[in-house]
Design a protein around this motif. Structure first.
Motif, short mmCIF file in Angstrom:
data_model
loop_
_atom_site.label_atom_id
_atom_site.label_comp_id
_atom_site.label_asym_id
_atom_site.label_seq_id
_atom_site.Cartn_x
_atom_site.Cartn_y
_atom_site.Cartn_z
N ILE A 21 2.10 -18.98 84.82
CA ILE A 21 1.36 -19.05 86.09
C ILE A 21 1.17 -20.53 86.39
CG2 ILE A 21 -0.70 -18.31 87.33
CD1 ILE A 21 -1.04 -16.13 85.19
N ASN A 22 2.18 -21.10 87.02
CA ASN A 22 2.16 -22.55 87.22
C ASN A 22 2.16 -22.96 88.68
OD1 ASN A 22 4.73 -21.80 87.79
ND2 ASN A 22 5.70 -22.92 86.11
N ASP A 23 2.19 -22.00 89.57
CA ASP A 23 2.09 -22.34 91.00
C ASP A 23 1.44 -21.17 91.75
OD1 ASP A 23 4.08 -20.44 91.20
OD2 ASP A 23 5.67 -21.85 91.72
N ARG A 24 1.14 -21.41 93.01
CA ARG A 24 0.42 -20.40 93.81
C ARG A 24 1.25 -19.12 93.97
NH1 ARG A 24 -4.80 -20.14 94.42
NH2 ARG A 24 -5.39 -19.25 96.38
N GLU A 25 2.56 -19.27 94.13
CA GLU A 25 3.43 -18.10 94.28
C GLU A 25 3.39 -17.20 93.05
OE1 GLU A 25 8.07 -17.94 94.16
OE2 GLU A 25 7.47 -18.45 96.22
N SER A 26 3.54 -17.80 91.87
CA SER A 26 3.49 -17.00 90.65
C SER A 26 2.09 -16.42 90.43
CB SER A 26 3.95 -17.81 89.42
OG SER A 26 3.09 -18.90 89.20
N ALA A 27 1.04 -17.13 90.89
CA ALA A 27 -0.33 -16.61 90.78
C ALA A 27 -0.47 -15.34 91.63
CB ALA A 27 -1.34 -17.67 91.23
N TRP A 28 0.03 -15.37 92.88
CA TRP A 28 -0.06 -14.18 93.73
C TRP A 28 0.77 -13.03 93.16
CZ3 TRP A 28 -3.51 -12.80 97.03
CH2 TRP A 28 -4.24 -13.76 97.73
N LEU A 29 1.98 -13.33 92.68
CA LEU A 29 2.80 -12.26 92.10
C LEU A 29 2.14 -11.66 90.87
CD1 LEU A 29 6.31 -13.90 92.57
CD2 LEU A 29 5.39 -11.93 93.81
N THR A 30 1.50 -12.49 90.08
CA THR A 30 0.76 -11.99 88.91
C THR A 30 -0.41 -11.13 89.37
OG1 THR A 30 1.37 -13.94 87.61
CG2 THR A 30 -0.52 -12.66 86.84
N PHE A 31 -1.13 -11.57 90.38
CA PHE A 31 -2.25 -10.80 90.91
C PHE A 31 -1.80 -9.41 91.38
CE2 PHE A 31 -4.75 -9.50 94.65
CZ PHE A 31 -6.00 -9.37 94.06
N PHE A 32 -0.68 -9.37 92.09
CA PHE A 32 -0.20 -8.09 92.63
C PHE A 32 0.40 -7.17 91.57
CE2 PHE A 32 0.33 -10.40 96.82
CZ PHE A 32 -0.75 -9.79 97.40
N SER A 33 0.88 -7.72 90.46
CA SER A 33 1.65 -6.89 89.53
C SER A 33 1.03 -6.71 88.14
CB SER A 33 3.05 -7.48 89.37
OG SER A 33 2.96 -8.76 88.74
N ILE A 37 -5.40 -7.72 80.79
CA ILE A 37 -6.63 -8.53 80.89
C ILE A 37 -6.41 -9.98 80.48
CG2 ILE A 37 -7.53 -7.95 78.60
CD1 ILE A 37 -9.59 -8.27 81.80
N ASP A 38 -5.53 -10.23 79.50
CA ASP A 38 -5.27 -11.61 79.07
C ASP A 38 -4.58 -12.40 80.18
OD1 ASP A 38 -6.42 -11.17 76.55
OD2 ASP A 38 -4.51 -10.46 75.70
N ARG A 39 -3.61 -11.76 80.84
CA ARG A 39 -2.92 -12.44 81.94
C ARG A 39 -3.89 -12.66 83.12
NH1 ARG A 39 1.63 -15.08 82.03
NH2 ARG A 39 2.46 -14.09 83.86
N ILE A 40 -4.76 -11.69 83.35
CA ILE A 40 -5.75 -11.84 84.43
C ILE A 40 -6.69 -12.99 84.11
CG2 ILE A 40 -7.71 -10.73 85.57
CD1 ILE A 40 -6.16 -8.06 85.26
N ASN A 41 -7.13 -13.09 82.88
CA ASN A 41 -8.00 -14.22 82.48
C ASN A 41 -7.27 -15.55 82.65
OD1 ASN A 41 -10.34 -12.81 81.87
ND2 ASN A 41 -9.69 -12.37 79.77
N GLU A 42 -6.00 -15.58 82.27
CA GLU A 42 -5.20 -16.81 82.43
C GLU A 42 -5.10 -17.18 83.92
OE1 GLU A 42 -0.60 -18.32 81.71
OE2 GLU A 42 -1.22 -16.40 80.86
N LEU A 43 -4.87 -16.17 84.74
CA LEU A 43 -4.77 -16.40 86.19
C LEU A 43 -6.08 -16.96 86.74
CD1 LEU A 43 -3.47 -16.11 89.01
CD2 LEU A 43 -4.19 -13.73 88.98
N VAL A 44 -7.20 -16.33 86.37
CA VAL A 44 -8.51 -16.76 86.89
C VAL A 44 -8.89 -18.14 86.36
CG1 VAL A 44 -10.97 -16.19 86.88
CG2 VAL A 44 -9.28 -14.40 87.30
N ASP A 45 -8.49 -18.44 85.13
CA ASP A 45 -8.75 -19.79 84.59
C ASP A 45 -8.02 -20.85 85.40
OD1 ASP A 45 -10.43 -18.85 82.60
OD2 ASP A 45 -8.89 -18.86 81.03
#
Length: 153
Positions: A21-33, A37-45
Motif C-alpha cells: 500500500i504505497n500510493d492512493r490508488e493501491s489504498a483505494w483498491l485495498t479498501f474495496f477488496s 484485519i492486518d491489511r486494514i490496519n496497515e492501510l489505516v496506519d
C-alpha cells in the motif's frame, strides 16, 4: 480537451496478488477488496482518513436499518425523478400534439374559408339562375298571352 485515463482492475485478482500500500490508488483498491484485519490496519496506519470510512461501515453493520432507510430514500428520490421525467416527457408530447392539432386546425380553417367562398359563388350563381328563370317565366307568360290573343282573332 483533457481526457482522463480509465483503468479497469478486477478486485478479485488484486486481492489475490500481494501489493504494497504505497500510493492512493493501491489504498483505494485495498479498501474495496480487503477484509483482512492486518491489511486494514496497515492501510489505516498509512492513510488515516480511511479510518472514518471503516467506522461508517461498522456503524452500518451495527444498525442495518440505516442502510435500508438510506436505500429506501434513494429509491424514493429515484421514483420522484422518474415521475418528473415522465411528466416532462408527457408535456413535450402534449405540446407536439397540440402543435400538430393547431396545424390541422389551420388547414381546416383554410378549407372552410374556401368552402364558404365557393358557397358564396354558388349563391350568386343561384341568384342569377333564379333571375333568368323569372325572366323566362315572364317571357313564357307574355308568349302565352300573345298566342291567346292571336287565337281569339
Amino acid at each position: 480537451s483533457n481526457l482522463d485515463r480509465v483503468m479497469l482492475i478486477s478486485l478479485d485478482i488484486f486481492r489475490q496478488t500481494v501489493h504494497d500500500i504505497n500510493d492512493r490508488e493501491s489504498a483505494w483498491l485495498t479498501f474495496f477488496s480487503c477484509d483482512d484485519i492486518d491489511r486494514i490496519n496497515e492501510l489505516v496506519d498509512k492513510y488515516p482518513d480511511f479510518l472514518e470510512l471503516y467506522e461508517e461501515i461498522y456503524a452500518f453493520r451495527e444498525r442495518p436499518e440505516e442502510v435500508i432507510s438510506m436505500f429506501s430514500e434513494a429509491l424514493r428520490i429515484l421514483d420522484h425523478n422518474t415521475e418528473l421525467y415522465m411528466i416532462d416527457k408527457a408535456k413535450k408530447e402534449l405540446a407536439e400534439t397540440t402543435k400538430q392539432l393547431d396545424v390541422a386546425k389551420d388547414a381546416l380553417d383554410a378549407t372552410q374559408g374556401e368552402l364558404d367562398a365557393a358557397k358564396g359563388e354558388l349563391d350568386v350563381a343561384k341568384g342569377q339562375l333564379d333571375e333568368a328563370n323569372r325572366k323566362l317565366e315572364e317571357k313564357d307568360r307574355i308568349i302565352a298571352e300573345l298566342q291567346k290573343a292571336l287565337s281569339d282573332k
